[in-house]
Design a protein around this motif. Structure first.
Motif, short mmCIF file in Angstrom:
data_model
loop_
_atom_site.label_atom_id
_atom_site.label_comp_id
_atom_site.label_asym_id
_atom_site.label_seq_id
_atom_site.Cartn_x
_atom_site.Cartn_y
_atom_site.Cartn_z
N GLU A 133 1.73 -29.53 -37.73
CA GLU A 133 3.05 -30.00 -38.09
C GLU A 133 3.57 -29.43 -39.39
OE1 GLU A 133 2.80 -34.20 -38.00
OE2 GLU A 133 3.29 -34.33 -35.88
N GLY A 134 2.70 -28.90 -40.26
CA GLY A 134 3.19 -28.32 -41.49
C GLY A 134 4.21 -27.23 -41.18
N VAL A 135 5.33 -27.23 -41.86
CA VAL A 135 6.38 -26.28 -41.52
C VAL A 135 5.86 -24.85 -41.59
CG1 VAL A 135 8.63 -25.37 -42.24
CG2 VAL A 135 8.23 -27.81 -42.21
N ILE A 136 4.94 -24.60 -42.49
CA ILE A 136 4.26 -23.30 -42.49
C ILE A 136 2.78 -23.60 -42.48
CG2 ILE A 136 3.78 -21.20 -43.78
CD1 ILE A 136 6.51 -21.21 -42.62
N SER A 137 2.06 -23.08 -41.52
CA SER A 137 0.64 -23.31 -41.41
C SER A 137 -0.10 -22.01 -41.66
CB SER A 137 0.32 -23.85 -40.01
OG SER A 137 0.59 -22.86 -39.06
N LEU A 138 -1.37 -22.01 -41.38
CA LEU A 138 -2.20 -20.84 -41.61
C LEU A 138 -1.57 -19.57 -41.08
CD1 LEU A 138 -4.90 -19.33 -42.09
CD2 LEU A 138 -5.63 -20.16 -39.87
N LEU A 139 -1.01 -19.64 -39.90
CA LEU A 139 -0.46 -18.45 -39.27
C LEU A 139 1.05 -18.50 -39.23
CD1 LEU A 139 -3.03 -18.33 -36.36
CD2 LEU A 139 -3.11 -17.13 -38.53
N GLY A 140 1.64 -19.25 -40.14
CA GLY A 140 3.07 -19.43 -40.10
C GLY A 140 3.86 -18.15 -40.23
N ALA A 141 3.31 -17.18 -40.88
CA ALA A 141 4.03 -15.93 -41.06
C ALA A 141 4.29 -15.21 -39.75
CB ALA A 141 3.24 -15.02 -41.98
N LEU A 142 3.68 -15.67 -38.68
CA LEU A 142 3.81 -14.98 -37.42
C LEU A 142 4.97 -15.48 -36.58
CD1 LEU A 142 0.05 -14.87 -36.76
CD2 LEU A 142 1.50 -12.99 -37.40
N ALA A 143 5.72 -16.42 -37.10
CA ALA A 143 6.77 -16.99 -36.30
C ALA A 143 7.73 -15.91 -35.80
CB ALA A 143 7.55 -18.02 -37.12
N PHE A 144 7.90 -15.85 -34.50
CA PHE A 144 8.80 -14.93 -33.86
C PHE A 144 8.66 -13.50 -34.31
CE2 PHE A 144 11.56 -18.49 -32.49
CZ PHE A 144 11.47 -18.18 -31.15
N VAL A 145 7.49 -12.94 -34.16
CA VAL A 145 7.31 -11.54 -34.48
C VAL A 145 7.69 -10.73 -33.24
CG1 VAL A 145 5.73 -9.83 -35.44
CG2 VAL A 145 5.39 -12.22 -35.93
N VAL A 146 8.95 -10.78 -32.88
CA VAL A 146 9.43 -9.99 -31.75
C VAL A 146 9.80 -8.62 -32.31
CG1 VAL A 146 11.07 -9.89 -29.85
CG2 VAL A 146 10.28 -12.08 -30.68
N ALA A 147 8.80 -7.86 -32.69
CA ALA A 147 9.00 -6.62 -33.43
C ALA A 147 8.60 -5.45 -32.55
CB ALA A 147 8.18 -6.64 -34.71
N LEU A 148 9.59 -4.69 -32.11
CA LEU A 148 9.30 -3.58 -31.20
C LEU A 148 9.48 -2.23 -31.91
CD1 LEU A 148 11.03 -4.91 -27.99
CD2 LEU A 148 8.68 -5.16 -28.72
N PRO B 94 -10.38 2.60 -33.95
CA PRO B 94 -9.46 2.68 -32.81
C PRO B 94 -9.37 1.38 -32.02
CG PRO B 94 -10.81 4.65 -32.92
CD PRO B 94 -11.38 3.69 -33.93
N ALA B 95 -10.40 0.55 -32.10
CA ALA B 95 -10.39 -0.72 -31.38
C ALA B 95 -9.45 -1.74 -32.01
CB ALA B 95 -11.80 -1.30 -31.31
N PHE B 96 -8.99 -1.47 -33.24
CA PHE B 96 -8.05 -2.36 -33.91
C PHE B 96 -6.97 -1.52 -34.59
CE2 PHE B 96 -8.08 -6.93 -35.59
CZ PHE B 96 -6.70 -6.95 -35.69
N PRO B 97 -5.95 -1.11 -33.83
CA PRO B 97 -4.92 -0.22 -34.38
C PRO B 97 -4.02 -0.91 -35.39
CG PRO B 97 -4.34 -0.94 -32.17
CD PRO B 97 -5.73 -1.43 -32.42
N ALA B 98 -3.31 -0.12 -36.18
CA ALA B 98 -2.38 -0.63 -37.18
C ALA B 98 -1.13 -1.20 -36.52
CB ALA B 98 -1.99 0.48 -38.15
N TYR B 99 -0.46 -2.07 -37.22
CA TYR B 99 0.77 -2.68 -36.73
C TYR B 99 1.82 -1.60 -36.51
CZ TYR B 99 5.07 -5.48 -36.81
OH TYR B 99 6.29 -6.05 -36.52
N ALA B 100 2.41 -1.61 -35.32
CA ALA B 100 3.35 -0.54 -34.95
C ALA B 100 4.78 -1.05 -34.78
CB ALA B 100 2.88 0.12 -33.65
N GLY B 101 5.05 -2.27 -35.25
CA GLY B 101 6.38 -2.84 -35.09
C GLY B 101 7.25 -2.67 -36.32
N HIS B 102 8.42 -3.30 -36.27
CA HIS B 102 9.38 -3.24 -37.37
C HIS B 102 9.11 -4.34 -38.39
CE1 HIS B 102 11.57 -0.13 -35.39
NE2 HIS B 102 12.02 -0.90 -34.40
N ASP B 103 9.85 -4.28 -39.52
CA ASP B 103 9.77 -5.33 -40.52
C ASP B 103 10.43 -6.59 -39.96
OD1 ASP B 103 12.74 -5.59 -41.69
OD2 ASP B 103 12.31 -3.47 -41.33
N MET B 104 10.16 -7.72 -40.60
CA MET B 104 10.59 -9.00 -40.06
C MET B 104 12.10 -9.18 -40.05
SD MET B 104 7.91 -10.45 -38.92
CE MET B 104 7.62 -8.74 -38.38
N GLU B 105 12.78 -8.70 -41.08
CA GLU B 105 14.24 -8.85 -41.09
C GLU B 105 14.86 -8.09 -39.92
OE1 GLU B 105 18.13 -7.84 -41.13
OE2 GLU B 105 16.79 -6.26 -41.82
#
Length: 297
Positions: A282-297, A141-152
């Motif tokens: 500066e790498g266009v995609i870095s370690l956490l690049g997949a997180l760009a703009f995760v405005v997922a509600l 419970p201290a680390f719940p599952a992702y509750a947002g939408h898909d990236m598209e």
């Protein structure tokens, strides 16, 4: 986090750096690590313990990337009709309605649990947990599952350009570096994350296990590179995205943070950056690049 080099190499990045930075590798600490990474990427350096290893301006600061001016604040303060609420066009949503930077500096997502800011930030923490393979994700419970939408779906009406995506990614990469994530670890996953999120019309694939296969392109602007296996036919309007309109009288597309205390920043030569840390960001995609703009509600 130099101690990270002594951690077993078969651990996930989340477990590895939770152990190195917070010692006990449990659900609470894994989630705390995600909070530190996300909050720093959003508002810039704010922690003193641990002391940051490099400067992070934060995604709410004006900046430049590849010589192009970038201001991401209007996507967050409700200035643009860029949020997806299930209609045929974007709507205005203020994602800074939960106290802005002030609660983030206290390792909180927002002051108000009913705010858009709280929803956005907690979804970011959860999504980080998926991508960095936190072992306690969705098991405690201290680390719940992702509750947002898909990236598209989350980015459908944003029309994000390569420079906008790149600048966001840079800030997230610099956030990771500021807590001691090694350049080796950044490089190890960079290419795969770039392929997953940084190309236009990418085919469906599994990112969040609970969601199954989803469309995940974040960079859908016409200037974004086309996936070599592009399936634009699966995207709304064959992958064509229209620039979001502004909301009259709200926000300021040329402002520097609307009282958030955000400085201007550049993609290179930023004061306080070490050479290695700057390259990591500066790498266009870095370690956490997949997180760009995760405005997922």
């Amino acid at each position: 986090m130099g101690a990270a080099t002594t951690v077993a190499q078969n651990m996930s990045l989340c477990d590895k750096y939770t152990t190195a930075l917070l010692k006990d590798n449990n659900a609470t600490n894994q989630y705390t690590l995600m909070i530190l990474l996300v909050n720093t990427a959003v508002i810039g350096n704010y922690t003193t313990t641990p002391a940051p290893k490099n400067a992070v301006p934060g995604i709410l600061a004006n900046g430049t990337f590849d010589g192009k001016a970038v201001n991401l604040l209007p996507y967050f303060d409700g200035s643009l009709l860029s949020s997806n609420r299930g209609g045929s066009s974007g709507v205005s949503v203020n994602f800074l309605d939960g106290g802005g930077a002030e609660p983030l500096k206290k390792n909180l997502p927002a002051n108000d649990k009913n705010s858009h800011q709280y929803t956005l930030l907690t979804h970011l923490y959860e999504f980080f947990g998926v991508l960095l393979q936190c072992s306690e994700y969705n098991k405690n419970p201290a680390f719940p599952a992702y509750a947002g939408h898909d990236m598209e779906s989350a980015h459908r009406f944003m029309d994000l350009s390569p420079s906008e995506v790149g600048y966001f990614i840079q800030q997230v990469g610099l956030s990771a570096a500021s807590f001691g994530v090694s350049q080796e670890d950044v490089t190890a996953v960079g290419n795969s994350l770039n392929k997953l999120f940084g190309y236009r019309c990418s085919p469906p694939t599994v990112v969040v296990p609970e969601q199954g296969e989803t469309l995940n392109s974040i960079c859908q602007n016409e200037m974004c590179p086309l996936d070599e296996k592009a399936r634009c036919d699966l995207y709304p309007n064959n992958g064509t995205v229209v620039e979001p309109a502004r909301v009259n009288g709200t926000g300021n597309s040329t402002g520097n943070g609307t009282g958030m205390g955000m400085p201007n920043a550049t993609a290179s030569g930023t004061p306080g950056f070490s050479g290695a840390a700057n390259r990591m960001g500066e790498g266009v995609i870095s370690l956490l690049g997949a997180l760009a703009f995760v405005v997922a509600l």
